[in-house]
Design an enzyme around this catalytic site. Structure first.
Site, PDB file in Angstrom:
ATOM      1  CG  ASP A  12      39.984  24.917  50.657  1.00 21.32           C
ATOM      2  OD1 ASP A  12      39.192  24.364  51.466  1.00 21.32           O
ATOM      3  OD2 ASP A  12      39.679  25.964  50.045  1.00 21.32           O
TER       4      ASP A  12
HETATM    5  C1  BGC Z   1      36.538  26.264  51.626  1.00 19.06           C
HETATM    6  C2  BGC Z   1      37.331  26.601  52.866  1.00 19.06           C
HETATM    7  C3  BGC Z   1      36.699  25.931  54.064  1.00 19.06           C
HETATM    8  C4  BGC Z   1      36.633  24.433  53.824  1.00 19.06           C
HETATM    9  C5  BGC Z   1      36.035  23.659  54.975  1.00 19.06           C
HETATM   10  C6  BGC Z   1      36.291  24.773  51.488  1.00 19.06           C
HETATM   11  O1  BGC Z   1      35.353  24.546  50.487  1.00 19.06           O
HETATM   12  O2  BGC Z   1      37.209  26.746  50.492  1.00 19.06           O
HETATM   13  O3  BGC Z   1      37.384  27.987  53.047  1.00 19.06           O
HETATM   14  O4  BGC Z   1      37.417  26.230  55.221  1.00 19.06           O
HETATM   15  O5  BGC Z   1      35.835  24.199  52.677  1.00 19.06           O
HETATM   16  O6  BGC Z   1      34.666  23.793  55.034  1.00 19.06           O
END
Ligand code: BGC
Length: 770
Positions: free
Chosen positions: A308
């Site tokens: 993530d």
């Molecule tokens: C989120 C993810 C997301 C990623 C990219 C993160 O803050 O937890 O679900 O895909 O950002 O934007």
């Protein structure tokens, strides 16, 4: 709302705040800057397979991976393992040192991983997320179709609906120049306050797994890689970067991991995103247990694990414990998978074989999902069939809306002369959930952001007006009040035939709801309106469960979730009976927080003076949701599986046969009313003796059948043997205990209709449940 500290969000101030966006827009206009160009790529497929044998489509993805991998240098392999956030630093309120916007990235998108032109390896253009093509905070967001929220899709109990929605948003992603969609939200609802419940599939491993699996399958039908996330136990947003969730292996395998396992088997996602949180002491993105053992070894997962955004914490432990790709630089403290990884390989701390495995997994997923053979052509959004897609999302919303209560006021009487619509901006639109998954609608939000604090805002409504939809379908005089003045709302309700209160709960990534009450005095509003007019209907637009202190005094309650870009139309069609509601709850609605396993949101307090907050998931273990309520004998406000219709059904003829590892159950549903409609037959299994289960019963299968009046339909379901077994951690086997089991036909977890008893012989299945 309790919010995670912004410092804890990592080095990069995540998204441009409202102010930054405004400033940026002014700057854009002043300097006439053009949006960064989308790089068209020569189709590698055009290259001869003689010089690039991996372009031979007759070979398997594994064979093609091996061929290209052996041509690659170490720096080239490492290129595939390091991803960038793809939103220009100039838009950030506080620009971040060392962050260089990837020139070939797509503007205001989640991420970018460069390709390798020499070998014809395409770049990876990554976009969020589960309801459609999202845009990071931007002065000029992409305007796309949004599906109803993930929980709404789960409420449809219809895998075909989930697939259709996935296929539609995958098409929009591909047409927008993306080949990786960060969609496949799959965390079980362990806390009704979780700010991201709207992105997920509810509380049951089978239902969530089947729905999310089919949504991912739909997305991947577009030459796109999808990303199941957040692996694993990302059950709350409070302290999400540090919290450590404690859970035993057995409870984990029988709950959240089972949901992931089922979704993975159905959806075959090319990538899986490890979560921010820790599990049993280790960050999810450097958990040998989660990544190497469960995912890659036990389940045989062949794709890659991406972190993530900001969830990578090291180079050597992360690479060796199973992380394949660091994402979203510069959210992490360091660019661990760049120079440091190269040094670790040169020094032997990370083996060459492991780097080949990491790059090979990325390549395999790209070959397997058509990224080499059908290269994205950049932004072709002008060719998207938005009219057709509006129908897909509308159908999805209609299937997911749940009629929770109805004393007969719905469908709205054709004879009603006056209807007052109150609250939630129902005159102009419907609400959506906030955060990285935010999709902006065509025409943008009809209401100004009311959050005003940046991420996970802006609080966004979709311009699909329930009020106009109602107006178009009734002869009544329909008026609107915003509901801020309770006396005015009550007076208007008193003089109308019917009052419809729209109530909203805005939730978003990074913040949990403080409790289960509707915010902003809406409970008092509903109570006042209901007192003035007994024919009060409540339409909820919420991220997940809420409590309803007024429920006994209103005539009807409709849970519409965040219903997507055609949601207003869908709500109006259900209210007026043009569509017969058929959604069922994918999660228990508790009567109060006291009934839940953790009334106080853990992680808000540092338990045992520990250096980082933790929460004890062994309290409920595998007994998530209705299983917890069953075990405790607690009566929920509305049970898992509950959902009413405007017609009546008779469910009968339950029979069950067990043979070896296989258990099948059949039943018939008859539409005994006067309207066409769909019913969901739910089959639960309950051991007669003690089979060592976490709770008295488990959902073992379901089928939604659409029926004309007077017609019957038969369903036969085959039960996944893991739903009859317990997991033994020492031998890594699923074991069915010999004995008698009740097979229960029901319309919700608390509405059993009939049961038969089957005898199951003892069975042992391997870790994959085979
Ligand atoms: C989120 C993810 C997301 C990623 C990219 C993160 O803050 O937890 O679900 O895909 O950002 O934007």
């Amino acid at each position: 709302m309790s919010s995670t500290s912004s410092a804890a969000r990592g080095a990069l101030p995540r998204y441009a705040r409202k102010l930054a966006a405004t400033t940026a827009l002014t700057a854009l206009m002043a300097f006439g800057a053009a949006a960064p160009a989308v790089f068209a790529q020569t189709s590698p497929a055009a290259e001869s397979t003689a010089s690039r044998p991996w372009m031979n489509t007759a070979l398997s993805a594994s064979e093609r991976t091996a061929l290209v991998l052996k041509e690659m240098t170490l720096p080239e392999k490492l290129t595939l393992l390091f991803g960038y956030f793809s939103t220009d630093n100039q838009w950030q309120k506080t620009p971040v040192k060392n962050y260089v916007y990837p020139e070939k990235g797509l503007p205001f998108s989640a991420g970018f991983v460069p390709g390798i032109d020499r070998l014809g390896i395409p770049a990876q253009w990554q976009t969020d997320a589960g309801v459609g093509v999202a845009t990071q905070t931007s002065p000029t967001p992409r305007q796309r179709t949004a599906l109803p929220s993930g929980i709404a899709t789960a409420a449809s109990w219809n895998p075909k609906n989930a697939f259709a929605g996935g296929a539609m948003i995958g098409n929009e992603a591909w047409m927008s120049g993306f080949n990786v969609q960060l969609a496949g939200g799959m965390n079980l609802m362990r806390d009704a306050r979780n700010g991201r419940n709207f992105e997920y599939g509810g509380e049951d491993p089978l239902l969530a797994g089947v729905i999310t699996g089919n949504a991912m399958k739909g997305i991947q039908s577009n030459n796109i890689i999808t990303t199941m996330k957040h692996f694993a136990f990302n059950g709350q947003e409070t302290n999400r970067f540090t919290i450590d969730h404690k859970i035993s292996d057995q409870a984990a395998r029988q709950s959240d991991l089972l949901a992931f396992q089922i979704a993975y088997e159905i959806g075959d996602p090319g990538s899986i995103m490890c979560a921010y949180n820790r599990v049993n002491g280790f960050y999810a993105c450097e958990s040998n247990y989660l990544l190497n053992e469960v995912l890659k070894q036990d389940w045989g997962y062949k794709g890659y694990v991406m972190s993530d955004w900001g969830a990578t914490h090291s180079t050597i432990p992360a690479a060796n414990q199973g992380l394949d790709q660091q994402s979203g630089w510069a959210f992490d403290r360091s660019n661990y998978f760049e120079g440091a990884l190269r040094e670790a390989v040169n020094n032997g701390y990370v083996s060459q074989a492991r780097v080949d495995d990491m790059a090979g997994r990325v390549l395999w997923a790209m070959f397997d999902n058509g990224l080499f053979d059908n290269v994205v052509k950049g932004d072709q959004a002008d060719k998207i069939d938005y009219a057709a897609h509006a129908k897909v999302t509308q159908t999805g919303a209609e299937e997911g809306i749940v009629l929770l209560k109805n004393t007969g006021v719905l469908p709205l009487a054709k004879t009603a002369k006056s209807i007052v619509v109150i609250g939630a901006h129902a005159d102009v639109g419907v609400l959506s959930g906030g955060g990285s998954s935010q999709v902006y609608p065509i025409g943008l939000s009809p209401v100004k952001d009311e959050f005003g604090k940046g991420f996970p805002g802006p609080k966004t409504w979709y311009p699909s007006s329930p009020m106009k939809g109602i107006q178009a379908r009734t002869k009544a005089n329909v008026t609107y009040l915003d509901g801020k003045d309770l006396n005015a709302a009550a007076a208007a309700a008193a003089s109308a035939d019917i009052a419809i209160v729209f109530a909203e709960q805005w939730t978003g990534e990074s913040i949990d709801a403080p409790d289960l009450n509707l915010p902003d005095n809406q409970d008092a509003l509903i109570a006042a309106v209901a007192k003035a007019n007994p024919k009060t209907v409540v339409v909820l637009e919420t991220g997940g469960p809420v409590v309803m202190p007024w429920v006994d005094n209103v005539a009807a309650v409709l849970e519409a979730w965040y219903p997507g870009t055609s949601g207003g139309e869908a709500i109006a069609r259900v209210l007026t009976g043009e569509v017969n509601p058929s959604g069922h709850l994918p999660a228990t609605f508790p009567a109060s927080l006291d009934q839940t396993p953790r009334p106080i949101l853990e992680g808000d307090v540092k338990l045992d003076n520990d250096s980082h907050p933790h929460s004890d998931y062994n309290i409920d273990g595998a007994a998530v949701g209705y299983k917890w309520f069953d075990k405790r004998g607690a009566k929920p406000l509305f049970a898992f599986g509950h959902g009413l219709s405007y017609t009546t059904f008779q469910l009968s003829g339950l029979s069950a046969q067990a043979s070896g590892k296989s258990l099948t159950a059949s039943f018939t549903i008859k539409n005994t009313g006067k309207l066409a409609g769909a019913e969901v037959g739910q089959v639960y299994i309950s051991p007669v003796g003690d089979a060592g289960w976490e709770a008295p019963k488990r959902l073992a299968g379901f089928e939604k059948i659409m029926l004309k009046p007077g017609k019957s339909g038969k369903a036969t379901i085959t039960v996944d043997p893991r739903l009859l077994a317990t997991f033994d951690s020492a031998s890594k086997t699923w074991n069915i205990k010999a004995g008698d089991y009740k097979v229960i036909l029901a319309t919700s977890a608390t509405e059993p209709l009939s049961e038969v008893i089957v005898h199951l012989d003892a069975q042992t299945l391997n870790v994959k449940g085979q």
